[in-house]
Enzyme design. Structure first.
Site, short mmCIF file in Angstrom:
data_model
loop_
_atom_site.label_atom_id
_atom_site.label_comp_id
_atom_site.label_asym_id
_atom_site.label_seq_id
_atom_site.Cartn_x
_atom_site.Cartn_y
_atom_site.Cartn_z
CG ASN A 184 -46.75 51.31 -39.57
OD1 ASN A 184 -47.30 50.39 -40.15
ND2 ASN A 184 -47.19 51.77 -38.40
CE LYS B 246 -44.58 47.11 -25.83
NZ LYS B 246 -45.37 47.87 -26.80
CE LYS C 162 -40.65 45.88 -28.61
NZ LYS C 162 -40.55 45.94 -30.05
CG ASP D 193 -47.78 49.90 -25.44
OD1 ASP D 193 -48.59 48.96 -25.58
OD2 ASP D 193 -46.61 49.84 -25.82
CB ILE D 194 -53.44 49.54 -27.47
CG1 ILE D 194 -53.54 50.90 -28.18
CG2 ILE D 194 -54.81 48.92 -27.31
CD1 ILE D 194 -53.99 50.83 -29.63
CE LYS E 226 -52.18 71.11 -48.96
NZ LYS E 226 -52.24 71.59 -50.32
CG ASP F 63 -43.89 53.09 -30.83
OD1 ASP F 63 -44.77 52.43 -30.22
OD2 ASP F 63 -42.92 52.57 -31.39
CG PHE G 58 -47.36 40.28 -33.50
CD1 PHE G 58 -48.57 39.76 -33.07
CD2 PHE G 58 -46.75 39.69 -34.61
CE1 PHE G 58 -49.17 38.69 -33.72
CE2 PHE G 58 -47.33 38.61 -35.27
CZ PHE G 58 -48.53 38.11 -34.82
O1 PMT Z 1 -49.47 43.99 -41.32
P1 PMT Z 1 -48.50 43.14 -42.11
O2 PMT Z 1 -48.01 43.84 -43.37
O3 PMT Z 1 -49.04 41.77 -42.36
O4 PMT Z 1 -47.19 42.96 -41.23
C1 PMT Z 1 -47.24 42.26 -40.02
C2 PMT Z 1 -46.47 42.96 -38.91
C3 PMT Z 1 -45.00 43.00 -39.25
C4 PMT Z 1 -47.02 44.38 -38.73
C5 PMT Z 1 -46.75 42.13 -37.61
O5 PMT Z 1 -46.27 40.84 -37.78
C6 PMT Z 1 -46.11 42.78 -36.40
O6 PMT Z 1 -44.93 42.61 -36.10
N1 PMT Z 1 -46.90 43.57 -35.65
C7 PMT Z 1 -46.42 44.41 -34.51
C8 PMT Z 1 -45.82 45.68 -35.03
C9 PMT Z 1 -45.32 46.58 -33.91
O7 PMT Z 1 -45.80 47.67 -33.78
O8 PMT Z 1 -44.43 46.05 -33.12
P2 PMT Z 1 -43.72 46.79 -31.86
O9 PMT Z 1 -42.59 45.93 -31.50
O10 PMT Z 1 -43.46 48.21 -32.20
O11 PMT Z 1 -44.82 46.77 -30.73
C10 PMT Z 1 -44.92 45.75 -29.77
C11 PMT Z 1 -46.35 45.41 -29.45
O12 PMT Z 1 -46.99 46.53 -28.82
C12 PMT Z 1 -47.20 45.05 -30.66
O13 PMT Z 1 -48.05 43.99 -30.27
C13 PMT Z 1 -48.02 46.32 -30.91
O14 PMT Z 1 -49.30 46.02 -31.49
C14 PMT Z 1 -48.20 46.85 -29.49
N2 PMT Z 1 -48.35 48.31 -29.43
C15 PMT Z 1 -47.32 49.13 -29.79
C16 PMT Z 1 -47.47 50.51 -29.65
C17 PMT Z 1 -48.68 51.03 -29.15
N3 PMT Z 1 -48.86 52.33 -29.01
N4 PMT Z 1 -49.67 50.20 -28.80
C18 PMT Z 1 -49.54 48.86 -28.94
O15 PMT Z 1 -50.47 48.11 -28.63
#
Ligand code: PMT
Length: 401
Positions: A211, A342, A338, A305-306, A289, A279, A324
């Site tokens: 991403n 979460k 969330k 999901d960590i 390949k 995700d 985040f």
């Molecule tokens: O990296 P930059 O270019 O500076 O951009 C910053 C950002 C936009 C990436 C950052 O500000 C941000 O929003 N980070 C979270 C991105 C994200 O995956 O969001 P989410 O809404 O999909 O996930 C929610 C939360 O679950 C996040 O804290 C994520 O780290 C966590 N997560 C999600 C999936 C997963 N398998 N494990 C996780 O821990």
């Protein structure tokens, strides 16, 4: 009395009438056992003498960038590394302007430019100079670099005018810096873990799904935590960013690796999940390949999901878990959901559909949603990610201490 034993302060005195207050400030720090080195700018020597400064500070006074003796003993880079904190007092309009340009024309500006420590500016100047748009712009710029301001205050000035621009009193400067230093000591015992950047989910040995995350937001948060003294670990997906070597940096590629490294770094006191973790991962990664073909289907399966794992840990849940939320619609609703789903203490939500913020930008605008505070939320308006991080870490410090 505060015990500032082993605390190292680099004091930069610039040329202004208020320079006499710096002598009193140095005396206060010395009385509380801090170790002090001082830089006098050329014009500072018109107001205070190296002899008076060295007598009060019982430390070396530097004034010249090209002094062979000083460079042999402690060069300008070593001097900026030596300090726990840098105080510029009085900070004149001229020095503020030079610093905002990234100038390195004398020892003071070179040391500040080379520093990775917290810089405190204590401005002192005439009210009109302080209120001038150019000074305001310079101060604004310096605050985006993470410099902190003490004062100025309002009152009668040496020039006979009245207004804002007076240098803060020595006791006020002392209180602010010594609080900062004691928090740093406390924070050294506090572990903080940050995840940042994207993850790569491999289809075959040379292709992957990823991403747009650059890691900038997470790296800035880690830097701000380190500056406040926290014992900081940064688990980062692939990025082109560099970070101070005092941070325990762990580089990973996939979500699975990020998860394993996160587990290894528990327990921690604070956990901040800014990584854009994929995700999904590829159900069956090809060992070789994949050859060109007409149609090709990949099956995805859910990644762990960590954040969820850590926030629901029954024995090692951190004291403060911050997630985040990257949203393109219904920001409030999705972030609130969330926050509870979460099991976070805070969710920091950003709208990633905007061009000038969010993914891979130097800027961000975020809203922090707090648990246990009756739907309390707080928006940090569009600004540099470094500033957003400082503001987030201000709130972490307030919460944790
Ligand atoms: O990296 P930059 O270019 O500076 O951009 C910053 C950002 C936009 C990436 C950052 O500000 C941000 O929003 N980070 C979270 C991105 C994200 O995956 O969001 P989410 O809404 O999909 O996930 C929610 C939360 O679950 C996040 O804290 C994520 O780290 C966590 N997560 C999600 C999936 C997963 N398998 N494990 C996780 O821990």
């Amino acid at each position: 009395m505060k015990d500032l034993i082993n605390k190292k302060i680099l004091f930069i005195i610039c040329g202004g009438v208020a320079a006499y207050k710096s002598l009193e400030t140095i005396r206060l720090f010395k009385k509380n056992n801090a170790e002090i080195k001082t830089i006098l700018t050329k014009s500072a020597k018109e107001f205070v003498t190296p002899l008076s400064v060295t007598s009060l500070s019982q430390g070396k006074v530097y004034d010249d960038l090209f002094n062979v003796e000083n460079e042999m003993e402690m060069d300008h880079i070593a001097l900026s590394r030596w300090a726990d904190v840098i105080i510029i007092a009085p900070a004149t309009a001229n020095t503020i302007s030079k610093l905002s340009q990234g100038s390195s024309e004398d020892l003071a500006s070179t040391v500040v430019l080379a520093s990775n420590k917290q810089v405190f500016l204590v401005p002192a100047m005439n009210v009109r100079m302080w209120e001038h748009k150019s000074t305001k712009d310079n101060i604004q710029k310096l605050s985006t670099y993470g410099y902190k301001l003490i004062g100025p205050t309002i009152g009668n000035m040496a020039c006979g005018e009245f207004g804002e621009g007076k240098m803060s009193d020595p006791s006020e400067i002392f209180d602010e810096i010594s609080n900062y230093l004691s928090n740093q000591v406390k924070n050294k015992r506090i572990k903080a873990l940050v995840t940042a950047g994207p993850t790569n989910e491999y289809i075959d040995p040379v292709r992957f799904i990823t991403n747009k995350s650059s890691g900038k937001q997470g790296y800035e948060i880690a830097k701000s935590l380190l500056k406040r003294g926290f014992d900081t670990t940064l688990i980062s997906g692939p990025t082109n960013l560099h970070i101070d070597e005092s941070i325990n940096l762990i580089k990973v590629e996939t979500a699975e690796e990020m998860f394993k490294e996160t587990q290894k770094n528990l327990p921690t006191d604070i956990a901040i999940f800014s990584a854009a973790v994929a995700d999904f991962k590829i159900d069956q990664k090809s060992q070789n390949k994949i050859k060109k073909q007409e149609n090709f289907t990949i099956n995805l399966e859910k990644n762990i999901d960590i954040l969820n794992f850590v926030s629901n840990h029954n024995s090692m849940r951190p004291r403060l878990v911050i997630g985040f939320a990257a949203e393109t619609e219904n920001l409030d609703e999705n972030a609130t959901s969330k926050l509870s789903k979460k099991n976070c203490d805070w969710i920091i939500a950003n709208d990633v559909s905007k061009k000038d913020s969010g993914f891979n930008s130097d800027y961000n605008e975020v809203t922090i949603f707090y648990k246990n505070s009756q739907n309390k939320k707080e928006t940090l308006s569009l600004k540099k990610k470094s500033e957003i991080s400082e503001e987030i870490v201000d709130r972490i410090v307030a919460q944790i201490n």
